[in-house]
Design a protein around this motif. Structure first.
Motif, PDB file in Angstrom:
ATOM      1  N   THR A  31      17.491  36.881   5.375  1.00 36.30           N
ATOM      2  CA  THR A  31      17.211  38.278   5.039  1.00 36.30           C
ATOM      3  C   THR A  31      15.968  38.824   5.734  1.00 36.30           C
ATOM      4  N   ALA A  32      15.211  37.972   6.455  1.00 33.92           N
ATOM      5  CA  ALA A  32      13.952  38.425   7.063  1.00 33.92           C
ATOM      6  C   ALA A  32      13.786  37.810   8.445  1.00 33.92           C
ATOM      7  N   ARG A  33      13.168  38.580   9.326  1.00 29.30           N
ATOM      8  CA  ARG A  33      12.869  38.067  10.666  1.00 29.30           C
ATOM      9  C   ARG A  33      11.520  37.352  10.725  1.00 29.30           C
ATOM     10  N   ASN A  34      10.617  37.698   9.806  1.00 27.58           N
ATOM     11  CA  ASN A  34       9.265  37.155   9.838  1.00 27.58           C
ATOM     12  C   ASN A  34       8.964  36.394   8.551  1.00 27.58           C
ATOM     13  N   GLN A  35       8.074  35.404   8.693  1.00 24.90           N
ATOM     14  CA  GLN A  35       7.604  34.672   7.510  1.00 24.90           C
ATOM     15  C   GLN A  35       6.167  34.235   7.743  1.00 24.90           C
ATOM     16  N   PHE A  36       5.308  34.613   6.810  1.00 22.02           N
ATOM     17  CA  PHE A  36       3.905  34.193   6.833  1.00 22.02           C
ATOM     18  C   PHE A  36       3.718  33.138   5.750  1.00 22.02           C
ATOM     19  N   PHE A  37       3.041  32.056   6.105  1.00 21.93           N
ATOM     20  CA  PHE A  37       2.958  30.882   5.233  1.00 21.93           C
ATOM     21  C   PHE A  37       1.531  30.358   5.238  1.00 21.93           C
ATOM     22  N   VAL A  38       0.980  30.095   4.056  1.00 24.46           N
ATOM     23  CA  VAL A  38      -0.329  29.461   3.889  1.00 24.46           C
ATOM     24  C   VAL A  38      -0.137  28.292   2.941  1.00 24.46           C
ATOM     25  N   GLY A  39      -0.685  27.137   3.282  1.00 22.92           N
ATOM     26  CA  GLY A  39      -0.522  25.985   2.409  1.00 22.92           C
ATOM     27  C   GLY A  39      -1.518  24.896   2.707  1.00 22.92           C
ATOM     28  N   ALA A  40      -1.482  23.867   1.882  1.00 20.20           N
ATOM     29  CA  ALA A  40      -2.324  22.689   2.082  1.00 20.20           C
ATOM     30  C   ALA A  40      -1.710  21.524   1.327  1.00 20.20           C
ATOM     31  N   ASP A  41      -1.899  20.323   1.861  1.00 25.09           N
ATOM     32  CA  ASP A  41      -1.527  19.135   1.102  1.00 25.09           C
ATOM     33  C   ASP A  41      -2.722  18.202   1.004  1.00 25.09           C
ATOM     34  N   LEU A  42      -2.665  17.292   0.056  1.00 26.12           N
ATOM     35  CA  LEU A  42      -3.703  16.304  -0.184  1.00 26.12           C
ATOM     36  C   LEU A  42      -3.036  14.935  -0.181  1.00 26.12           C
ATOM     37  N   ILE A  43      -3.462  14.053   0.707  1.00 22.96           N
ATOM     38  CA  ILE A  43      -2.891  12.712   0.779  1.00 22.96           C
ATOM     39  C   ILE A  43      -3.917  11.733   0.242  1.00 22.96           C
ATOM     40  N   TYR A  44      -3.508  11.009  -0.794  1.00 19.63           N
ATOM     41  CA  TYR A  44      -4.396  10.053  -1.465  1.00 19.63           C
ATOM     42  C   TYR A  44      -3.808   8.667  -1.262  1.00 19.63           C
TER      43      TYR A  44
ATOM     44  N   TYR B  23       0.844  -1.192   0.000  1.00 20.81           N
ATOM     45  CA  TYR B  23       0.000   0.000   0.000  1.00 20.81           C
ATOM     46  C   TYR B  23       0.883   1.246   0.000  1.00 20.81           C
ATOM     47  N   GLY B  24       0.263   2.406  -0.023  1.00 16.66           N
ATOM     48  CA  GLY B  24       1.041   3.640  -0.030  1.00 16.66           C
ATOM     49  C   GLY B  24       0.153   4.847  -0.227  1.00 16.66           C
ATOM     50  N   TRP B  25       0.762   5.921  -0.706  1.00 12.88           N
ATOM     51  CA  TRP B  25       0.019   7.170  -0.909  1.00 12.88           C
ATOM     52  C   TRP B  25       0.790   8.094  -1.842  1.00 12.88           C
ATOM     53  N   VAL B  26       0.062   9.080  -2.356  1.00 13.22           N
ATOM     54  CA  VAL B  26       0.634  10.184  -3.113  1.00 13.22           C
ATOM     55  C   VAL B  26       0.238  11.465  -2.376  1.00 13.22           C
ATOM     56  N   ALA B  27       1.206  12.374  -2.137  1.00 14.50           N
ATOM     57  CA  ALA B  27       0.941  13.572  -1.338  1.00 14.50           C
ATOM     58  C   ALA B  27       1.537  14.801  -2.005  1.00 14.50           C
ATOM     59  N   PRO B  28       0.766  15.512  -2.850  1.00 13.68           N
ATOM     60  CA  PRO B  28       1.203  16.806  -3.372  1.00 13.68           C
ATOM     61  C   PRO B  28       0.784  17.934  -2.425  1.00 13.68           C
ATOM     62  N   SER B  29       1.391  19.110  -2.601  1.00 10.84           N
ATOM     63  CA  SER B  29       1.022  20.252  -1.767  1.00 10.84           C
ATOM     64  C   SER B  29       1.266  21.548  -2.533  1.00 10.84           C
ATOM     65  N   PHE B  30       0.711  22.642  -2.001  1.00 13.23           N
ATOM     66  CA  PHE B  30       1.019  23.974  -2.517  1.00 13.23           C
ATOM     67  C   PHE B  30       1.232  24.885  -1.316  1.00 13.23           C
ATOM     68  N   ASN B  31       1.947  26.007  -1.536  1.00 14.63           N
ATOM     69  CA  ASN B  31       2.083  26.983  -0.465  1.00 14.63           C
ATOM     70  C   ASN B  31       2.246  28.381  -1.029  1.00 14.63           C
ATOM     71  N   TYR B  32       1.823  29.350  -0.247  1.00 13.12           N
ATOM     72  CA  TYR B  32       2.128  30.762  -0.486  1.00 13.12           C
ATOM     73  C   TYR B  32       2.935  31.242   0.711  1.00 13.12           C
TER      74      TYR B  32
END
Length: 478
Positions: A463-476, A120-129
Motif C-alpha cells: 500500500t506504500a512506496r516509502n517506509q521510514f524505520f527506526v530501531g535498535a537491538d541489544l545482544i546479551y 554459549y549463546g545470547w539473547v537479542a530483543p529489539s524494538f522498532n518504529y
C-alpha cells in the motif's frame, strides 16, 4: 502479547543483569571505584557469583590478559570488537588457520574455560518504529511494525576444530537451539516447518545448525562439513552477533538461508581457497519432497596484504525448476580495507527459478503454488515462466574506537517478476547504523533506515512506496 517463553528469556536477561549489578554494588562498598577486580573472582564463589564477576571484569576491561594466540592465516584485517569478526568471512567452514579468540561467560562460570567443547549463546530483543502499520517486509528480520520483540534466544553447543595446527586430523561438531521471532526467516521445509508454514506462529524454534567437521592436514588445511549449515556466500548471517547492524539488507532477505549436505573447503595457500559441495537444495530437509541434488562451488582469494578479498559462489545449482526456494544462486563478494579505520564490503547476486506458476490472474487455468513459496507475475497467457531477480549491496564502515563503529549501507533489489517478495518492483534502502560494545559481551545496535519501491507500492502489504524505520537491538551474550 508476549509469550511465556519470551517472558522467560527476558527474565533470564534481567537476572544476569541484576546479578552483575548486585556484585558491582557489593564491590563498590568494599573497594575504591577505580580498583582493579581480582582474577581470583572468576574462580571463587558459586556459579552466579562467578558469572557476575565475569561480566564485571569484561565491562570494566579487567579480564585477565592471555597470550595472543598463534595463527597460521594472513594477518587479520579488522578489529573484533567492534566488528563481528577480525577476518573476512566465508561459509561452509570455520576460518582455517585462525584460532578461537572468543570469551565465554558461561564456560568461565562453569570452570570449563579450557574445554574444547563450548556451551554459549545470547539473547537479542529489539524494538522498532515504522511508518508502516501492517508489515515492515521486505525489511528483515523485524517485520512487525512498532513493536518490541524477542528476535533470538540462542544456545550453541560445539567442539571447536584446531585448524592452526596442520600436522594431524581433528574433528568437531556444532548444534544450535534457536528460538524467537527470527525463526520465520531461518525455517527450512520439514525441519519443524509446520510452526510457520501451517500455523504461522509469531515465535518459533528452529534447529538452525547441526553439523560435524572433519579436518585434514592437506595443503594449508581441508575441512569437510556434513549436516545442516548456513548458505555459504554472503556478507550477512542468520545469527545476530555475526552482522554489522540490526536489520538485514534487501539482498540478504530473499536469498537462501541454510543447506543440508556436505561441503569441502580446501585452503590451497594463505591466499587461495576452493570449495565444492552437494546439498539437498536450499532451505529443505533431505527427506522433504522438494529435495534436489544441488551443487555448490566457490573460490576465495585474498591479496597478500589481506586488504582485499574476493569470494565467488555458484550455490544450489540443479535443473532450476520451481520448488520450495529452489533458487539458482550466483554470488560475488568483495571486501576492501582502506586503512586502519575504514573498510567496505560489497556483494551482488543473480538468482532465478524456472517454470514458476503464474499468479498474475491473466491465464485461464493457473497452476497452484506451493505453501510458503510465491508464484510469479508472468506475461499474459503464460501458465509458467522463468522468474529472475538481481541485487547489490554496499557497506561502508568506520571504527571510531575499539568499542564503537558506525556505518552506512545502500542496497538495490530488482524482483523482476515478484517471485521473492510477492510484488514485481525494484526496491532500494539506505541505512545509517552504529554498534556500541560494552566489554565484549553486550552489543547495542541502533539504526535509521529509509526504503523505497520504484515501480509500484511494495511496502506495508503493498500500500506504500516509502517506509521510514527506526530501531535498535541489544545482544546479551552468555
Amino acid at each position: 502479547m508476549i509469550s511465556f517463553r519470551t517472558k522467560g528469556c527476558i527474565l533470564l536477561t534481567g537476572l544476569l543483569l541484576a546479578s552483575a549489578a548486585t556484585l558491582h554494588a557489593q564491590t563498590s562498598d568494599t573497594t575504591p571505584s577505580d580498583a582493579p577486580l581480582q582474577s581470583s573472582d572468576l574462580t571463587q564463589g558459586n556459579f552466579f557469583q562467578r558469572l557476575g564477576h565475569f561480566y564485571l571484569h569484561d565491562w570494566n576491561g579487567t579480564l585477565p590478559s592471555t597470550p595472543t594466540p598463534q595463527r597460521r592465516a594472513l594477518d587479520p584485517p579488522l578489529d573484533s570488537p567492534p566488528y563481528p569478526s577480525s577476518d573476512w568471512g566465508y561459509g561452509g567452514s570455520s576460518p582455517i588457520g585462525v584460532p578461537d579468540g572468543n570469551t565465554y561467560p558461561l564456560m568461565s562460570a562453569l570452570k570449563l574455560q579450557n574445554s574444547r567443547t563450548k556451551i554459549y549463546g545470547w539473547v537479542a530483543p529489539s524494538f522498532n518504529y515504522s511508518t508502516s502499520d501492517k508489515n515492515n517486509f521486505p525489511v528483515s528480520y523485524d517485520v512487525f511494525p512498532n513493536s518490541v520483540v524477542l528476535n533470538q534466544a540462542v544456545i550453541y553447543i560445539e567442539r571447536l576444530l584446531d585448524t592452526v595446527q596442520n600436522r594431524h586430523f581433528d574433528w568437531g561438531y556444532h548444534i544450535t537451539g534457536f528460538f524467537g521471532n527470527d525463526y520465520r526467516f531461518t525455517t527450512a521445509k520439514d525441519y519443524l516447518s509446520q510452526q510457520l508454514l501451517q500455523k504461522n506462529r509469531r515465535y518459533g524454534f528452529d534447529p538452525v545448525l547441526e553439523y560435524a567437521d572433519l579436518y585434514f592436514p592437506v595443503k594449508e588445511g581441508l575441512n569437510i562439513r556434513i549436516g545442516r549449515f548456513l548458505s555459504v556466500p554472503g556478507i550477512e548471517a542468520q545469527l545476530a552477533p555475526n552482522n554489522y547492524n540490526m536489520t538485514h539488507s534487501l539482498l540478504y532477505t530473499i536469498d537462501p538461508f541454510t543447506d543440508t549436505g556436505i561441503i569441502g573447503s580446501l585452503k590451497l595457500s594463505k591466499q587461495w581457497m576452493v570449495q565444492l559441495g552437494l546439498s539437498a537444495g536450499h532451505d529443505v530437509a533431505p527427506w522433504s519432497d522438494d529435495r534436489k541434488p544441488s551443487a555448490i562451488a566457490c573460490v576465495n582469494y585474498s591479496t597478500a596484504s589481506n586488504r582485499n578479498n574476493f569470494y565467488a559462489c555458484a550455490n544450489g545449482i540443479n535443473d532450476g525448476k520451481y520448488a520450495y526456494n529452489n533458487l539458482q544462486h550466483y554470488d560475488a563478494t568483495w571486501y576492501h580495507k582502506f586503512d586502519a579505520k575504514w573498510h567496505m564490503a560489497t556483494e551482488a547476486w543473480y538468482m532465478y527459478e524456472r517454470e514458476v506458476p503464474n499468479v498474475a490472474e491473466n491465464v485461464a487455468n493457473p497452476v497452484p503454488i506451493e505453501t510458503g513459496a510465491n508464484g510469479a507475475y508472468c506475461a499474459p497467457g503464460q501458465v509458467r515462466c522463468t522468474a529472475p531477480e538481481y541485487a547489490i549491496v554496499n557497506y561502508i564502515n568506520r571504527e571510531v574506537n575499539p568499542h564503537l563503529t558506525v556505518g552506512f549501507r545502500s542496497d538495490l533489489l530488482n524482483d523482476k517478476k515478484g517471485q521473492r517478495t510477492g510484488i514485481a518492483t525494484k526496491y532500494t534502502e539506505n541505512t545509517l547504523y552504529a554498534t556500541k560494545y560494552f566489554g565484549t559481551t553486550v552489543m547495542l545496535r541502533p539504526e535509521i533506515r529509509f526504503d523505497h519501491s520504484w515501480d509500484r507500492p511494495g511496502y506495508n502489504n503493498g500500500t506504500a512506496r516509502n517506509q521510514f524505520f527506526v530501531g535498535a537491538d541489544l545482544i546479551y551474550k552468555f
